[in-house]
Design an enzyme around this catalytic site. Structure first.
Site, PDB file in Angstrom:
ATOM      1  N   GLU A  40      12.297 -19.515  21.337  1.00  0.00           N
ATOM      2  CA  GLU A  40      12.471 -20.276  20.103  1.00  0.00           C
ATOM      3  C   GLU A  40      13.808 -21.002  20.155  1.00  0.00           C
ATOM      4  O   GLU A  40      14.810 -20.395  20.518  1.00  0.00           O
ATOM      5  CB  GLU A  40      12.439 -19.350  18.881  1.00  0.00           C
ATOM      6  CG  GLU A  40      11.096 -18.731  18.611  1.00  0.00           C
ATOM      7  CD  GLU A  40      11.072 -17.866  17.356  1.00  0.00           C
ATOM      8  OE1 GLU A  40      12.018 -17.983  16.530  1.00  0.00           O
ATOM      9  OE2 GLU A  40      10.131 -17.080  17.194  1.00  0.00           O
TER      10      GLU A  40
ATOM     11  N   HIS B   6       8.905 -20.285  12.706  1.00  0.00           N
ATOM     12  CA  HIS B   6       9.511 -19.038  12.229  1.00  0.00           C
ATOM     13  C   HIS B   6       9.950 -19.164  10.762  1.00  0.00           C
ATOM     14  O   HIS B   6      11.108 -18.925  10.420  1.00  0.00           O
ATOM     15  CB  HIS B   6      10.699 -18.644  13.113  1.00  0.00           C
ATOM     16  CG  HIS B   6      10.963 -17.165  13.112  1.00  0.00           C
ATOM     17  ND1 HIS B   6      11.490 -16.492  14.194  1.00  0.00           N
ATOM     18  CD2 HIS B   6      10.784 -16.216  12.151  1.00  0.00           C
ATOM     19  CE1 HIS B   6      11.628 -15.208  13.904  1.00  0.00           C
ATOM     20  NE2 HIS B   6      11.206 -15.020  12.669  1.00  0.00           N
TER      21      HIS B   6
ATOM     22  N   ASP C 230       0.866  -1.179   0.000  1.00  0.00           N
ATOM     23  CA  ASP C 230       0.000   0.000   0.000  1.00  0.00           C
ATOM     24  C   ASP C 230       0.902   1.228   0.000  1.00  0.00           C
ATOM     25  O   ASP C 230       1.041   1.914   1.012  1.00  0.00           O
ATOM     26  CB  ASP C 230      -0.895  -0.036   1.243  1.00  0.00           C
ATOM     27  CG  ASP C 230      -1.856   1.147   1.326  1.00  0.00           C
ATOM     28  OD1 ASP C 230      -2.085   1.801   0.281  1.00  0.00           O
ATOM     29  OD2 ASP C 230      -2.365   1.418   2.441  1.00  0.00           O
TER      30      ASP C 230
ATOM     31  N   ARG D 248       7.546 -11.010  16.674  1.00  0.00           N
ATOM     32  CA  ARG D 248       8.424 -11.672  17.636  1.00  0.00           C
ATOM     33  C   ARG D 248       7.567 -12.237  18.755  1.00  0.00           C
ATOM     34  O   ARG D 248       6.572 -11.633  19.159  1.00  0.00           O
ATOM     35  CB  ARG D 248       9.466 -10.695  18.200  1.00  0.00           C
ATOM     36  CG  ARG D 248      10.499 -10.216  17.193  1.00  0.00           C
ATOM     37  CD  ARG D 248      11.414 -11.346  16.737  1.00  0.00           C
ATOM     38  NE  ARG D 248      12.475 -10.894  15.837  1.00  0.00           N
ATOM     39  CZ  ARG D 248      12.399 -10.877  14.515  1.00  0.00           C
ATOM     40  NH1 ARG D 248      11.268 -11.288  13.928  1.00  0.00           N
ATOM     41  NH2 ARG D 248      13.409 -10.470  13.764  1.00  0.00           N
TER      42      ARG D 248
END
Length: 375
Positions: free
Chosen positions: A317, A336, A222, A288
């Protein structure tokens, strides 16, 4: 642009052949990024490229052996997660181009904290593939596809399972962090007939302020900032809550991780979403994991305060096998990978090329990190 200075006691930034040295420390075998390196060399006849394959798996980085001589001569560094040990090891470096959208993973490194070397992200290259992931997950949820797939594996034909579809026309997507990724989500969502509302930290009250001035994959996003029907902004809890109480069907978490955004969404926010939209807000997080209070998220899922969650990022993670998030109701988890695409490196090299052009000409760099803001 930062002038690095010079003098007889400093190493030359040029290689012996008179070409500036570009060091690439990236997680792909060199043959996988040949087209990007070729484009770099075609754009600049005066550069030499040295490539180092950095190994990275499940959050761990293997050491990279780059000689001191090469580091001393490095004019430009392209990397995803590896950095030299200190500022003094790269005295000739004019620009570090990260191939990642964020730089929070190196925010405590001395090159980040103690140098003025411009750091740039690859923000803008992730929009198409991550937007597809967001919409895919929303459709999987709204069409009840996981139940249908489970029935397929059982070789069970049951039409009743497919009768609870909620199509997207007229539904509202709230994009928390209207950057390049959020803008492409808006682009696709608008084409599907959804209403889009956007949230940014800084006010965007003028047409110019709504423009996307970063890297844009042609034909996406956009660029003018005209898609959102309403634009919300601010940095206080009250500002965030004002946005969250707008009867949101799909909430896209796309803000950078900072001290301010850590646990931005917790119990009060989930309760507010539930009160605003009893049908249930579906949350997707591609930013995150620490932005969401994970324990509060599990409770919200168990209580039905939100209709579900699709998470490409978690805290921590990799997510431990015994973490209760795995078994929370109506949650989809991917490791991820939403930013992955077969043209990732090619796009990132284009950002590097554009920034090298701007650095050489004295222009404004694309996606330069504001160290104080953290993004």
């Amino acid at each position: 642009m930062v002038a690095m200075g010079g003098g007889l006691d400093l190493p030359s930034r040029e290689a012996e052949n008179g070409k500036e040295l570009v060091v690439c420390a990236l997680p792909w075998p060199e043959e996988k990024v040949e087209s990007g390196i070729k484009a770099l060399k075609e754009a600049f006849r005066d550069v030499e490229v040295k490539y180092f394959h950095t190994k990275f798996a499940n959050g761990k980085v293997e050491p990279v052996d780059v000689s001191d001589d090469i580091l001393q001569r490095t004019a430009y560094l392209a990397t995803l997660f590896w950095l030299p040990p200190s500022v003094s090891s790269i005295p000739s470096t004019k620009l570090i181009q990260f191939f990642s959208a964020g730089t929070n993973h190196i925010a405590q490194h001395p090159i980040y904290t103690d140098s003025k070397i411009p750091l740039c992200s690859a923000n803008g290259i992730h929009g198409p593939q991550i937007a597809e992931w967001v919409i895919m997950m929303d459709l999987v949820h709204s069409h009840g596809y996981t139940k249908l797939y489970d029935a397929q594996k059982r070789k069970e034909w049951d039409q009743k399972m497919g009768m609870t579809v909620s199509d997207r026309v007229g539904k509202r997507v709230g994009i928390l962090g209207y950057g390049s990724i959020g803008r492409q989500v808006a682009h696709v969502a608008k084409a599907m007939g959804m209403d889009v509302i956007a949230y940014t930290a800084s006010p965007r009250k003028t047409a110019e302020s709504k423009h996307d001035n970063g890297y844009i994959v042609p034909g996406t996003g956009d660029p003018e900032g005209t898609i959102p029907s309403t634009w919300y902004s601010g940095t206080t809890k009250e500002d965030v809550h004002n946005f969250l109480e707008q009867e949101i069907d799909l909430l896209v978490v796309a803000v950078p991780l900072t001290k301010t955004t850590t646990h931005l969404l917790s119990t009060p926010e989930f309760e507010l979403l539930h009160k605003s939209n009893p049908r249930g807000t579906y949350i997707t997080n591609i930013a995150r994991g620490q932005i969401i209070d994970q324990k509060a998220l599990i409770t919200a899922l168990e209580k039905g305060h939100i209709s579900g969650a699709a998470l490409d990022v978690t805290d921590p993670e990799p997510l431990p096998k015994d973490d209760p998030l795995w078994d929370a109701p109506n949650v989809l988890i991917t490791p991820h990978v939403s930013g992955s695409t077969d043209v990732y490196a090619d796009r990132a090299f284009q950002v590097l090329i554009e920034n090298m052009k701007k650095e050489k000409s004295g222009g404004k760099l694309i996606n330069e990190i504001d160290r104080e803001r953290g993004y």
